[in-house]
Scaffold this motif. Structure first.
Motif, PDB file in Angstrom:
ATOM      1  N   HIS A 118      -5.955  -2.053  -3.696  1.00 31.41           N
ATOM      2  CA  HIS A 118      -5.367  -0.700  -3.672  1.00 31.41           C
ATOM      3  C   HIS A 118      -4.450  -0.470  -4.869  1.00 31.41           C
ATOM      4  N   ARG A 172       0.768   4.117  -2.929  1.00 31.44           N
ATOM      5  CA  ARG A 172       0.451   5.505  -2.556  1.00 31.44           C
ATOM      6  C   ARG A 172       1.559   6.451  -3.025  1.00 31.44           C
ATOM      7  N   THR A 173       2.816   6.084  -2.782  1.00 31.41           N
ATOM      8  CA  THR A 173       3.954   6.913  -3.195  1.00 31.41           C
ATOM      9  C   THR A 173       4.028   7.007  -4.711  1.00 31.41           C
ATOM     10  N   GLN A 177       0.812  -1.211   0.000  1.00 28.64           N
ATOM     11  CA  GLN A 177       0.000   0.000   0.000  1.00 28.64           C
ATOM     12  C   GLN A 177       0.851   1.270   0.000  1.00 28.64           C
ATOM     13  N   ASP A 178       1.912   1.300   0.790  1.00 24.03           N
ATOM     14  CA  ASP A 178       2.791   2.484   0.812  1.00 24.03           C
ATOM     15  C   ASP A 178       3.469   2.702  -0.540  1.00 24.03           C
ATOM     16  N   GLY A 202      -5.084   2.469  -7.535  1.00 24.62           N
ATOM     17  CA  GLY A 202      -3.994   3.384  -7.879  1.00 24.62           C
ATOM     18  C   GLY A 202      -3.760   3.444  -9.375  1.00 24.62           C
ATOM     19  N   ALA A 237       1.213   9.259  -6.165  1.00 24.15           N
ATOM     20  CA  ALA A 237       1.502  10.677  -5.903  1.00 24.15           C
ATOM     21  C   ALA A 237       2.625  11.173  -6.809  1.00 24.15           C
TER      22      ALA A 237
END
Length: 126
Positions: free
Chosen positions: A67, A34-35, A30-31, A71, A38
């Motif tokens: 996720h 997310r990174t 997930q991290d 994304g 972004a």
């Protein structure tokens, strides 16, 4: 890479000598997603000309969690994604199925799925 834009445990992005922007995912945590989303949004916000991108999902494995799907949908629907010709490399049929769904339902990048890196690179040059 000639120029490395981002390097982290989960993914790396850089421009190759031939101008192709290469994204390599090592995992779908997930991290990481997310990174990556972004970073991609900030990059696409500045993109005004056509580019070729190679997205290598092979090192990330066979799991493609929700996720990661979300994304990818967000990235493909960015308004500037229309400037991108995107070759996506996969190993696993489960990941391929999710990616095929994303490319069918988004209006963003011109994208095509590959299992062979040489074929992907040849397509990016056409």
């Amino acid at each position: 890479f000639v120029t490395e834009y981002h390097g982290a445990a989960g993914f790396r992005v850089g421009r190759r000598a031939d101008g192709v922007v290469l994204f390599v995912f090592g995992d779908f945590h997930q991290d990481t997603i997310r990174t990556a989303v972004a970073w991609n949004a900030a990059y696409l916000d500045r993109l005004e000309t056509r580019e070729s991108h190679l997205l290598d999902l092979r090192p990330a494995g066979a799991e493609f969690p929700v996720h990661a799907f979300q994304g990818a949908m967000k990235a493909m629907n960015h308004p500037s994604a229309r400037h991108v010709r995107l070759a996506i490399l996969v190993h696993h049929t489960a990941v391929a199925g999710f990616i095929e769904t994303i490319t069918r339902v988004t209006a963003g990048a011109q994208a095509r799925l590959f299992t062979d890196e040489a074929e992907a690179n040849a397509w990016l040059k056409t």
